[in-house]
Every structure is written in C-alpha cells, then in structure tokens.
Design a protein around this motif. Structure first.
Motif, mmCIF file in Angstrom:
data_model
loop_
_atom_site.group_PDB
_atom_site.id
_atom_site.type_symbol
_atom_site.label_atom_id
_atom_site.label_comp_id
_atom_site.label_asym_id
_atom_site.label_seq_id
_atom_site.Cartn_x
_atom_site.Cartn_y
_atom_site.Cartn_z
ATOM 1 N N ILE A 172 0.833 -1.210 0.000
ATOM 2 C CA ILE A 172 0.000 0.000 0.000
ATOM 3 C C ILE A 172 0.864 1.256 0.000
ATOM 4 N N ALA A 173 1.900 1.270 0.836
ATOM 5 C CA ALA A 173 2.780 2.440 0.908
ATOM 6 C C ALA A 173 3.516 2.654 -0.414
ATOM 7 N N PHE A 174 3.987 1.556 -1.022
ATOM 8 C CA PHE A 174 4.721 1.665 -2.287
ATOM 9 C C PHE A 174 3.804 2.183 -3.403
ATOM 10 N N TYR A 175 2.587 1.676 -3.462
ATOM 11 C CA TYR A 175 1.633 2.114 -4.476
ATOM 12 C C TYR A 175 1.259 3.580 -4.260
ATOM 13 N N SER A 176 1.056 4.001 -3.008
ATOM 14 C CA SER A 176 0.696 5.390 -2.705
ATOM 15 C C SER A 176 1.825 6.339 -3.085
ATOM 16 N N ALA A 177 3.070 5.925 -2.858
ATOM 17 C CA ALA A 177 4.211 6.760 -3.228
ATOM 18 C C ALA A 177 4.284 6.953 -4.737
ATOM 19 N N ILE A 178 3.975 5.909 -5.487
ATOM 20 C CA ILE A 178 3.975 6.025 -6.956
ATOM 21 C C ILE A 178 2.886 6.995 -7.406
ATOM 22 N N GLN A 179 1.685 6.844 -6.858
ATOM 23 C CA GLN A 179 0.594 7.741 -7.224
ATOM 24 C C GLN A 179 0.924 9.185 -6.876
#
Length: 617
Positions: free
Chosen positions: A522-529
């Motif tokens: 979740i954190a990795f995906y949020s950082a990309i967004q």
C-alpha cells in the motif's frame, strides 16, 4: 572561513539610532545610509578626561565632507535636494553616491510632516510638525496616498547584493518632486506609535509601496492563486476598503499580501537579474515585519492574517526564526490570545468578520498539523479546547448585507468543499500522529488495530469526495491534485509505520523476509501515485501555486522508494530506482521556489551515493 563585516570605531547618527553596525570609518557615506538614502553624519565628539582623542582628525574630515557650506557639499546638494525618503530611484554604480535627505517640507494640507534643521556643526533635529489647517483630518490614509500612482518613478526598492538600493522601475529619475513625500506623510498614523519608532519605521521603509498598477497586479495574483488554498481574507471586504479613499485597509495587512502575492506574481518589475522574486519578497517581508514588531497595527484580525501570510517567506534553509513553523506558532498564540478558538456566532461582529474568524481558525488548525508533521514537532491546537463549528459552504460567501458587500466572484462550491475536506483530512492526520507516532504510543501493542481503523477512515474520506474533486491524470485540476497528494502522503505515513525495521532489545535489526506484506504494498503504491500527481503539477506550471507541504510529500515518497531500491525483486527494484530519480528531479525544480528544497537535494545526493545510508533509513 566566515566573512566578518568591517566595524567602525564610531557609528554615524542613523546607525547609532538603529543600533546596527556602521562602516563609516571605511567609506563615506556608510553602507546603511546608502541603502536607506539617509544623511550620513557623525555627532559632535566630546573629549574625555585622561584619554587622547585619536580619531578626532578623521571625524573632523568627515564633518567637513558633510558640511553643507563646503563647496563639494553644495554641488551634491544642488542635485539631490529634490529627493526625499519616500522617493526610491535608481542609484549609480559606485558606492560613493550622494545621499538624499529624509526631511520633508511642511505642507499646509498635511497634518504630519517631518522637518530637518541642518547645521554645519550640529546634527539635524528631526521633529514632527502639525499643520494648523482645519481642512485636514486624523482619519486613516487614503488609497491614493498609499499607492504612489501619480509618479511612475516610485517602485519597489530592492536591496541588491552589493548593498545598493535599486529600483525595479526603468523610468527616468528626473521627475523627482516633494509631492510624494507629502502624500506619504498623510499615510503615517502617529497616534499608535511614538516619534522614535516612527522615525525607525521610516528608515526601514515600512511606509513605502509600489505603484498602484503593480500593487493591483500583485493583489490579483494573490486572490487568483494563494486565496484558494489560504482563504483567510474576505476579497470583497478588502477590495472595498482598498478602493475607499477614506477608509483604506491595514498597512500591515497590505504589506503582508504584497509579500505573499510577490511569490506567485509574474510581473517583470518584481524580478531581479536572475529572474527571481526573492529580493522583492524580502523587501515586503522586512517592511511588514517592521510594522508588526513596532505594534503599529491594533486590529486583531489584521494582525493574525498578516502573521499567517508571513509563512510565505523563508530567508534560508537554516533559518529558525523566519520559517513557516515559527510564524504559524506565533499566529496561533496571538489568535488564542484574542479568542479565535471560541465561537463568535453570537457576538456583535459583522457577518463577514464572523466568517473570517471561523475560516482563520480552521486554517491555523490545518497548518498546525501539517507543519508539526514536517518539522517533527508536537502540535499545539487541541480541539477539546475549541468550540468553533466545522466550516460550511456558506462560510466562503463574501456577501454581507450589513456592510453592503457583494461578492466579486461567485462562490465556487468545489473550492469551498476542497477546504472543508482539507480540514477533515488533517483531523484524521492529527489522530494518527497522536495514536501512532507520539512518545506514549511507542509503548502500545495495539498499533495493528489502530492502523486498520485509520485506514478505514481514510478510505471513507476518499469515497466522500465530490466528483469535481476526484483526480485522474486525464482530467487535471489543481485542487483535486493537492487533495490527493495530501491523502497519499497520509497513507504512506500510516502504513510505513507498520513495516519499519525496529531494533530489538539486543539492538539488532530483525531480519526481513523476501515477501512484501500488504502494508509495504500500500505504501509503495501510494508513493507512486503521489509522484505521478507531482509530475502533472509541474507539467501544468502549478508548482509555485501549491503550498510548501508538497516538498514533504516528495520527501516521504522518496523514503518509500529508498526502502525498496535494494530489493531482491528486480521489478520492484527497477520501479523504485525510476521514481527515485523522478523525485530527485522534482526537488531540483523546487529549489527555484523554496529554499528548503536545497537541503532535501543534499540528502537525496547522499542517499543515492551511499548504500550504507540507505540501509539505515
């Protein structure tokens, strides 16, 4: 090796009164007098018993240079008597330019004026003279007197690096007259301040303003770009006061708006040789700060509004007393002293003033949470001590029938909802900071449950957003982008806390398995967004219109990428390296707007080169 400014054995009258360093023993006039265009002269020396006066010959030589009866002084005075303290014009390229007098001629139509009586041996005596005319009144200054629009040679005085005062106006300096000095005298309100402070404010240029055309341009830039994220000023009320000759707005508030507006205004007159607005912003900040420190303004609303806008100026990366966190804390302290944390719905205030107080308090709440997170400090506003109700769309309507105010621009529901959702998001952030990241929270064992409950709150928050504030890369809008950046930053903050490598009792890091758990995902995906939204903002040239919190968002996304940059999964490692480089380029572009970005740039460079440092993050 640090550079030390040469000090003089004696200070001139102006530097001695201001209690600043003077270099008049090295150059005549001194640097400060050249900057503020003042007469540089020494007071008469007195002999002390038992001590030899070694510097008397030099002082006598200085007094001879400043003697108006001398032939050299006559030549310089004949060309500069027409200039006054309020006239800021282009200076020559040498430092030995002739100085201009700060005295003004007494006018029968002016109530307050400053006169200097110069003598060849005695220092000029500055006094406040009062006209005997019955037509003048003691009311607030008029807008035409505030804005020097009839003399195009008056512009923003900008202090250059070589300590010369230059003007951003390129017009000729031959139209110097004393009329502008008389207008500035009408602007000065000596009832709130003593004579000494008044003279100091004049020396610091607190009563100087740009032309009306440039001022209107800066104010327009303020309401177009800053007001939508900082709606602390009623636009209809301010413009009504601005256009009212008998009741102009607060000078402190006006200077503060010019400071904030100059950060986003693209007028070429504000730019220096490097194409930046930093010198102009610094000039407005110094003027507004001088007015605030002298207690020139007495209106609580104007004081708090100005302190909020002070946060748009930052002198340098290492400054502690001139950054946004410092001024926001001062604004909160002053606001609480005036009672902004209590509801004013039943008070005798006007409708527009009630709305303004309410919006200001919730804006201070947002900034308190955001800056506490950025600087790693505890927040100081507790909603338990506050009874101000949550904002509504009607609070953003500038209409006030009691004052006859009509909205200049129609209320956009999306902008009002943007600020309301902004407030609720930071209420959730405050709870996360208290329950997850506080000192006492480190001893709790129920963090997993807390993270799950906060994650459900954030999910519900994003679902409740109206359609016009939903953000997609195919449909760009700045307000939606800012909301989503803050949302993904909070998500990264929340889920990063669950997979941080913690030290055990024997101070050894626990080993990680090769599987990425759900919180890391979740954190990795949020950082990309988050990174993609910042990329869109830069493409649409809106980076300067966003607030400084975007720097923290980029920094936090970079931490997530650094955590995965050495992953054993090649696909994740490649994506992390790609977006880390993007964050690095974003910070490079942010250095043009925020000085703090230079610190982040150094951190990124160190992390990029040092693999051991990456393991410690």
């Amino acid at each position: 090796m640090k550079y030390k400014r040469p000090r003089s054995a004696r200070a001139c009258k102006v530097c001695h009164a201001r209690k600043v360093r003077c270099d008049a023993m090295i150059r005549i006039p001194c640097t400060n007098c050249v900057t503020f265009r003042c007469d540089c002269s020494f007071p008469e020396t007195t002999k002390k018993r038992g001590k030899k006066q070694k510097i008397i010959p030099h002082i006598n030589r200085i007094n001879t240079l400043n003697d108006p009866k001398s032939s050299k002084s006559k030549k310089t005075d004949s060309t500069n008597n027409t200039s006054s303290f309020s006239n800021i014009t282009n200076t020559t390229t040498t430092t030995n330019t002739t100085t201009s007098t700060i005295s003004t001629k007494t006018n029968a139509n002016n109530k307050h004026s400053i006169t200097n009586k110069n003598d060849s041996n005695d220092p000029p005596n500055q006094t406040i003279s009062t006209s005997t005319s019955t037509t003048s009144n003691s009311t607030a200054p008029t807008t035409d007197n505030i804005i020097q629009n009839k003399n195009p040679s008056i512009e923003i005085p900008i202090k250059s690096l070589d300590n010369k005062t230059t003007s951003t106006n390129k017009t000729s300096t031959t139209n110097k007259t004393s009329t502008n000095t008389k207008k500035n005298d009408l602007f000065i309100n000596s009832e709130n301040i003593d004579t000494v402070e008044l003279e100091i404010l004049k020396l610091r240029g607190a009563f100087l303003l740009p032309t009306k055309a440039l001022t209107l341009d800066i104010i327009k830039a303020y309401f177009d770009h800053i007001h939508q994220v900082t709606p602390v000023i009623n636009e209809s009320w301010f413009m009504a006061r601005f256009n009212d000759p008998k009741n102009p707005p607060s000078l402190l508030l006006l200077q503060s708006m010019l400071l904030a507006g100059s950060r986003v205004c693209t007028n070429d007159l504000l730019k220096d040789s490097q194409g930046k607005n930093d010198l102009a912003s610094s000039t407005f900040f110094q003027r507004a700060k001088a007015l605030y420190e002298s207690n020139y303004e007495k209106d609580p609303l104007a004081i708090v509004q100005s302190l909020i806008l002070f946060g748009w100026y930052w002198e340098g990366p290492d400054d502690v007393t001139s950054n946004a966190f410092y001024w926001n804390r001062i604004a909160i302290t002053v606001a609480q002293g005036f009672g902004f944390q209590r509801s004013v719905s039943d008070s005798n205030m006007s409708l527009s003033e009630k709305k303004c107080w309410k919006i200001i308090w919730w804006y201070l709440f947002i900034r308190d949470r955001a800056l506490s997170l950025v600087f790693g400090r505890p927040y100081c506003i507790d909603l338990v001590d506050c009874d101000v109700k949550m904002l509504t769309v009607d609070d953003f309507d500038d209409t006030d029938p009691g004052l006859g105010l009509e909205p200049i621009r129609q209320v956009e529901k999306s902008k009002a909802i943007f600020f309301i959702k902004y407030s609720t998001l930071y209420m959730i952030l405050g709870l996360i900071m208290k329950e997850i990241f506080s000192v006492k929270a480190e001893q709790r064992n129920d963090k997993a449950e807390k993270i799950g409950s906060f994650d459900r709150l954030l999910t519900q928050w994003i679902k409740d957003l109206p359609a016009e504030l939903h953000y997609t890369r195919m449909r760009y809008n700045l307000l939606g982008a800012l909301l989503y950046i803050n949302y993904f930053t909070v998500v990264c903050l929340l889920h990063r806390s669950s997979f941080l490598r913690r030290q055990s009792k024997n101070k050894l890091y626990k080993k990680r398995n090769n599987r990425i758990d759900i919180n890391e995902n979740i954190a990795f995906y949020s950082a990309i967004q988050l990174t993609q939204i910042v990329e869109d903002i830069i493409k649409h040239n809106d980076l300067g219109h966003a607030n400084g919190f975007i720097l923290y968002s980029i920094f936090y996304a970079c931490i997530i990428f650094v955590y995965h940059i050495d992953s054993k999964n090649d696909q994740i490692k490649e994506i992390a390296n790609l977006y880390f480089k993007k964050c690095y380029s974003f910070v490079e572009q942010c250095t043009k707007t925020w000085e703090l970005a230079k610190i982040l740039l150094k951190i990124f460079e160190a992390v990029k080169r040092n693999a051991l440092l990456r393991k410690k993050i």
